[in-house]
Motif scaffolding. Structure first.
Motif, short mmCIF file in Angstrom:
data_model
loop_
_atom_site.label_atom_id
_atom_site.label_comp_id
_atom_site.label_asym_id
_atom_site.label_seq_id
_atom_site.Cartn_x
_atom_site.Cartn_y
_atom_site.Cartn_z
N PHE C 38 64.59 52.25 78.46
CA PHE C 38 63.55 51.60 77.68
C PHE C 38 64.15 50.88 76.47
O PHE C 38 63.88 49.70 76.24
CB PHE C 38 62.53 52.64 77.24
CG PHE C 38 61.29 52.04 76.67
CD1 PHE C 38 60.33 51.49 77.50
CD2 PHE C 38 61.09 52.00 75.31
CE1 PHE C 38 59.19 50.91 76.97
CE2 PHE C 38 59.95 51.43 74.78
CZ PHE C 38 59.00 50.89 75.61
N PRO C 69 57.90 38.01 86.48
CA PRO C 69 57.10 38.94 87.29
C PRO C 69 57.94 39.64 88.35
O PRO C 69 57.77 40.83 88.61
CB PRO C 69 56.04 38.04 87.94
CG PRO C 69 56.06 36.77 87.19
CD PRO C 69 57.42 36.64 86.59
N ARG C 70 58.87 38.87 88.96
CA ARG C 70 59.68 39.47 90.03
C ARG C 70 60.68 40.45 89.46
O ARG C 70 60.99 41.47 90.08
CB ARG C 70 60.37 38.37 90.83
CG ARG C 70 59.37 37.40 91.42
CD ARG C 70 60.01 36.30 92.19
NE ARG C 70 60.50 36.79 93.46
CZ ARG C 70 61.10 36.00 94.35
NH1 ARG C 70 61.26 34.72 94.07
NH2 ARG C 70 61.51 36.49 95.48
N THR C 72 60.18 42.33 86.83
CA THR C 72 59.40 43.54 86.57
C THR C 72 59.17 44.31 87.86
O THR C 72 59.38 45.54 87.92
CB THR C 72 58.04 43.17 85.95
OG1 THR C 72 58.26 42.18 84.96
CG2 THR C 72 57.36 44.37 85.35
N ALA C 73 58.72 43.59 88.90
CA ALA C 73 58.42 44.25 90.16
C ALA C 73 59.67 44.92 90.72
O ALA C 73 59.62 46.06 91.20
CB ALA C 73 57.85 43.24 91.15
N LEU C 74 60.80 44.21 90.64
CA LEU C 74 62.05 44.78 91.15
C LEU C 74 62.40 46.06 90.39
O LEU C 74 62.78 47.07 90.98
CB LEU C 74 63.18 43.76 91.01
CG LEU C 74 64.51 44.19 91.60
CD1 LEU C 74 64.41 44.27 93.11
CD2 LEU C 74 65.62 43.26 91.18
N VAL C 76 60.37 48.20 88.74
CA VAL C 76 59.50 49.33 89.09
C VAL C 76 59.84 49.83 90.49
O VAL C 76 59.83 51.04 90.75
CB VAL C 76 58.02 48.93 88.97
CG1 VAL C 76 57.13 50.11 89.26
CG2 VAL C 76 57.71 48.39 87.60
N LEU C 77 60.15 48.88 91.39
CA LEU C 77 60.48 49.28 92.77
C LEU C 77 61.74 50.14 92.78
O LEU C 77 61.82 51.16 93.48
CB LEU C 77 60.66 48.03 93.63
CG LEU C 77 60.54 48.27 95.13
CD1 LEU C 77 59.15 48.76 95.48
CD2 LEU C 77 60.83 46.99 95.89
N LEU C 80 60.89 53.53 91.62
CA LEU C 80 60.20 54.30 92.66
C LEU C 80 61.19 54.77 93.72
O LEU C 80 61.16 55.92 94.15
CB LEU C 80 59.15 53.42 93.35
CG LEU C 80 57.77 53.29 92.73
CD1 LEU C 80 56.85 52.56 93.68
CD2 LEU C 80 57.20 54.66 92.42
N LEU C 84 63.24 58.67 96.05
CA LEU C 84 63.27 58.97 97.49
C LEU C 84 64.45 59.82 97.95
O LEU C 84 64.28 60.67 98.82
CB LEU C 84 63.22 57.66 98.29
CG LEU C 84 61.83 57.02 98.33
CD1 LEU C 84 61.85 55.77 99.19
CD2 LEU C 84 60.79 58.00 98.86
N PHE C 93 59.22 64.63 95.63
CA PHE C 93 59.46 63.27 95.16
C PHE C 93 59.88 63.30 93.69
O PHE C 93 59.39 64.09 92.91
CB PHE C 93 58.17 62.46 95.33
CG PHE C 93 58.28 61.04 94.88
CD1 PHE C 93 59.04 60.15 95.60
CD2 PHE C 93 57.61 60.61 93.75
CE1 PHE C 93 59.13 58.82 95.19
CE2 PHE C 93 57.70 59.29 93.34
CZ PHE C 93 58.47 58.41 94.07
N LEU C 94 60.84 62.44 93.34
CA LEU C 94 61.37 62.29 91.98
C LEU C 94 62.28 63.43 91.56
O LEU C 94 62.64 63.52 90.39
CB LEU C 94 60.25 62.13 90.94
CG LEU C 94 59.68 60.72 90.77
CD1 LEU C 94 58.58 60.71 89.74
CD2 LEU C 94 60.75 59.73 90.39
N VAL C 128 58.20 42.67 79.09
CA VAL C 128 58.10 42.31 77.66
C VAL C 128 58.76 40.95 77.42
O VAL C 128 58.25 40.12 76.66
CB VAL C 128 58.72 43.41 76.78
CG1 VAL C 128 58.52 43.09 75.32
CG2 VAL C 128 58.12 44.75 77.12
N TYR C 131 56.53 38.25 78.64
CA TYR C 131 55.40 38.13 77.71
C TYR C 131 55.80 37.34 76.47
O TYR C 131 55.11 36.40 76.06
CB TYR C 131 54.91 39.53 77.34
CG TYR C 131 53.82 39.54 76.32
CD1 TYR C 131 52.51 39.26 76.69
CD2 TYR C 131 54.08 39.83 74.98
CE1 TYR C 131 51.49 39.26 75.77
CE2 TYR C 131 53.06 39.84 74.05
CZ TYR C 131 51.78 39.55 74.45
OH TYR C 131 50.79 39.54 73.52
#
Lengths: 482, 128, 143
Positions: C38, C69-70, C72-74, C76-77, C80, C84, C93-94, C128, C131
């Motif tokens: 972070f 956007p991509r 950010t998505a990457l 978070v993916l 996640l 696994l 999980f996790l 961020v 944004y």
């Protein structure tokens, strides 16, 4: 792992939708929705077969780890959410009949909304519940603001301000509960709150219920719902009305049965009157309005009143009625909104003063509307009849005659506004005499989605036994109240 | 210490509520953000302010010695991020609304719900 | 942004990669000490925002590894996916796993936690940073 699929599958789909090239987005989105539906079915059959499933994320020991648990109630709501996502995405395929404008963020936001809702239904940790409320809120705001016009942004602002107050109250309640008990896990909280003196427990429970009632759009906190819902495109609106208020109601049921048990009688008494006032104000608001979407939005408030009334009865049979009503309302209200979108497609307007002549122009649509409207009013043998029957019967059994009378009276007002739609949109000739029903262009996916939903609702109404048995078992598994 | 925090919390939440009740769009949104931060402070203090030691396991040790309760700190981090997201969103929303509506008065914002002109019937909206 | 500040521009062309390296260092340092995804992500955002302030937002956007956007998505993916390996090892999980890869002279400690932190880093940078850049772009438009 299956317990986590209501969160992981839609979240991963939303992220993949953002990452794949635009041409692939729809395929990925549909595949993800289908996978979610399969997982929800598997989850429901596991829960029915083997009892509740739980998993603690990261393998941390309880009560520190974040627990996810699915019982019959969670599984049923996850299944409804998955089903509605599929219906909405199928509707969106044709791009016709008031479909949402094709934006790159539309599909990710829809999946994100379902991920937040699904996770809220399976989490067993109060702070985690707050996080999923916020994920749902963020995605809902994104969907509301999607068009970017003044009308959308105005609706977004009203939705934002009132819902943020709700989540702030929830966060405050979570913090105070943690300060009082040192626990966040539902089961640990249930044991800890039983030891609290009433002078501490009652204010905490009131604050928590207040937050959930704002989320559930109950009287007198419902202003955000009719202020914003009608600015949404029809499929998104259908998903909103099937899911969003239900999360608040679900959280209320959980908190009154798992977190605080036994919750004080005073609270249930007040909740009952809030429910009666929600029913009445929602039905009167619907009677006043002429825009189809606004009529349906106000009806949602009235129906939420019925659900809250069933919860306020504070008995296993009342809970069962509430759960059945939630399932019925999600399906029927979404189907009615989609029907309204087809009316819009045929007439070009949502206002009843501008449309008409659909009985001659669209006979099948008339039949579908009639079936759904009768179900919403509660004419036997429809899904609405069984739901209302359980609520009213249980009120009478428990001697709450005033509540039962209010429920029946509001049914009559509901009948009035459904009749108004029927007479104005279907029976009366179209105000413009040169009007002709337009060609059914690219409507096949929309018809398939609505048709599937109607078949489901009809079978729900004609063969209610297994479903009623399911919700009875679901209510019995909610702890601490019997 | 806890009394000072309680006083700060009450002041921030009261100021935020006062601002949030304003009819001015920006004041309203900033007020909500203030209330949010006040409640974050509440989350932070919910673990009791006993120790000022940060909850780090010392090198070589197996568990936490005397230290602050780490759970509220984890919670408040999450809550801060969430309220930050909402602040970002609300500011963009306010900027766009000001550009489109040309007024910061929330009472003038009737685009989604036009005022009724008829005594008994709602306003007729143009097709969206 | 105008008027041009030549000194800042020249300096920032050198500083930008240094700031990004520092953000990576903070990301990795978070393994056992204060720091992490972070904070590292926020420093990377600061690098992008400084770029946008002294040069243009378009230039800063170009220097992001992916569109916001991509990115950010990457992120978070990745976060996640880091949950696994634990599932495949039969844990919930996790649940995070640690391995130490022995190299000739030293050893390389690896963990799925680091993968998670990397995801947070990318997500914060993308969200961020994106944004900030889009807000700064609206200011640029008005000038």
């Amino acid at each position: 792992m299956l317990v986590l699929t209501p969160l992981l599958v839609p979240l991963a789909t939303a992220l993949l939708c953002l990452l794949v090239p635009p041409g692939w987005q729809q395929r990925v989105s549909l595949a993800g929705a289908l996978l979610l539906l399969l997982c929800a079915l598997a989850l429901a059959s596991q829960v029915v077969g083997n009892g509740p499933l739980t998993v603690v994320a990261g393998g941390w020991p309880l009560p520190f780890g974040i627990e996810f648990a699915a019982d019959r109630l969670s599984a049923a709501l996850v299944l409804i959410a998955a089903l509605m996502l599929n219906v909405v995405l199928l509707w969106q395929v044709g791009g016709s009949a008031d479909a949402a404008p094709a934006a790159a963020t539309l599909q990710p936001l829809l999946h994100g909304l379902v991920a937040g809702a699904g996770a809220a239904f399976v989490t067993a940790d109060l702070f985690n519940l707050y996080v999923w409320f916020e994920l749902t809120l963020i995605c809902a705001l994104g969907l509301l603001a999607l068009g970017g016009g003044l009308r959308q942004l105005d609706a977004t602002l009203k939705y934002f301000v009132l819902n943020v107050v709700g989540t702030l109250l929830l966060l405050a309640a979570v913090a105070l509960l943690y300060a009082a008990t040192g626990q966040l896990n539902f089961r640990a909280l249930g044991a800890a709150t039983a030891q609290l003196p009433a002078s501490i427990a009652l204010p905490l429970l009131t604050l928590l219920s207040l937050a959930f009632l704002i989320k559930a759009a109950a009287f007198p906190f419902f202003a955000w719902l009719p202020a914003s819902y009608h600015s949404l495109p029809a499929p998104v609106l259908a998903l909103f009305s099937a899911l969003l208020a239900k999360i608040g109601i679900y959280a209320l049921i959980r908190c009154l049965s798992d977190v605080f048990h036994p919750a004080p009688d005073l609270l249930f008494n007040v909740l009952g009157w809030i429910a009666v006032l929600s029913m009445i104000s929602g039905a009167l608001g619907a009677a006043y309005h002429w825009d189809l979407r606004r009529i349906l939005a106000f009806h949602s408030i009235s129906q939420i009143g019925y659900i809250l009334l069933a919860i306020a009865l504070a008995s296993p049979a009342g809970d069962a009625a509430a759960i059945l009503f939630m399932l019925h309302h999600s399906l029927v209200k979404a189907a009615l909104i989609l029907t309204a979108a087809l009316i819009f497609h045929a007439c070009g307007h949502y206002d009843l003063r501008r449309i008409g002549g659909l009985y001659a122009g669209r006979p099948w649509l008339s039949l579908v509307f009639l079936l759904l409207a009768l179900s919403l009013v509660g004419i036997p043998p429809s899904s609405g009849f069984w739901s209302k029957f359980l609520v009213v019967r249980q009120s009478l059994v428990q001697g709450e005659y005033l509540w039962a009378a209010a429920a029946l009276g509001v049914g009559a007002v509901t009948l009035y506004s459904m009749l108004k739609i029927w007479l104005e949109a279907f029976w009366k000739p179209h105000p413009d005499e040169s009007w002709q029903a337009p060609a059914r262009h690219r409507l096949l996916p929309a018809h398939a989605a609505l048709g599937g939903l109607v078949v489901l609702i009809l079978s729900f109404g004609l063969l209610p036994e297994s479903l009623i048995a399911y919700v009875m078992a679901a209510a019995d598994s909610l702890r601490g109240r019997s | 210490m806890i009394w000072a925090v309680a006083l700060a919390l009450a002041t921030v939440i009261a100021a935020g509520t006062y601002l949030a009740l304003s009819r001015d769009l920006l004041r309203c949104l900033i007020g909500l953000a203030l209330v949010g931060n006040g409640i974050n402070l509440l989350v932070f203090s919910s673990g009791r302010l006993l120790s000022q030691m940060p909850p780090f396991v010392a090198a070589g040790a197996q568990q936490l010695a005397v230290a602050a309760n780490p759970v509220p700190q984890a919670l408040v981090l999450t809550a801060i991020v969430i309220s930050f997201i909402f602040l970002c969103f609300s500011l963009v929303l306010a900027v766009r609304l000001l550009q489109l509506a040309g007024s910061a008065d929330t009472a003038q914002l009737r685009a989604a719900e036009p005022a009724a002109v008829d005594a008994v019937k709602p306003a007729l909206e143009e097709a969206a | 942004m105008s008027p041009r500040a030549l000194l800042a521009e020249v300096l920032l062309r050198i500083l930008h990669p240094v700031l990004l390296l520092a953000s990576l260092w903070i990301l990795l340092r978070g393994h056992n000490e204060p720091g992490g995804g972070f904070v590292g992500g926020l420093l990377a955002v600061a690098a992008s925002a400084a770029m946008a302030l002294t040069l243009t937002t378009a230039e800063a956007r170009q220097r992001l590894p992916l569109p916001p956007p991509r990115l950010t998505a990457l992120g978070v993916l990745i976060a996640l996916l880091s949950g696994l390996p634990g599932v495949f090892a039969g844990q919930p999980f996790l649940t995070h796993l640690w391995v130490t890869v022995p190299l000739a002279v030293t050893e390389l400690p690896l963990s799925t936690v680091m993968l998670f932190d990397l995801g947070v880093y990318l997500a914060v940078w993308g969200a961020v940073g994106g944004y900030c850049l889009s807000l700064l772009a609206t200011v640029e438009e008005q000038q």
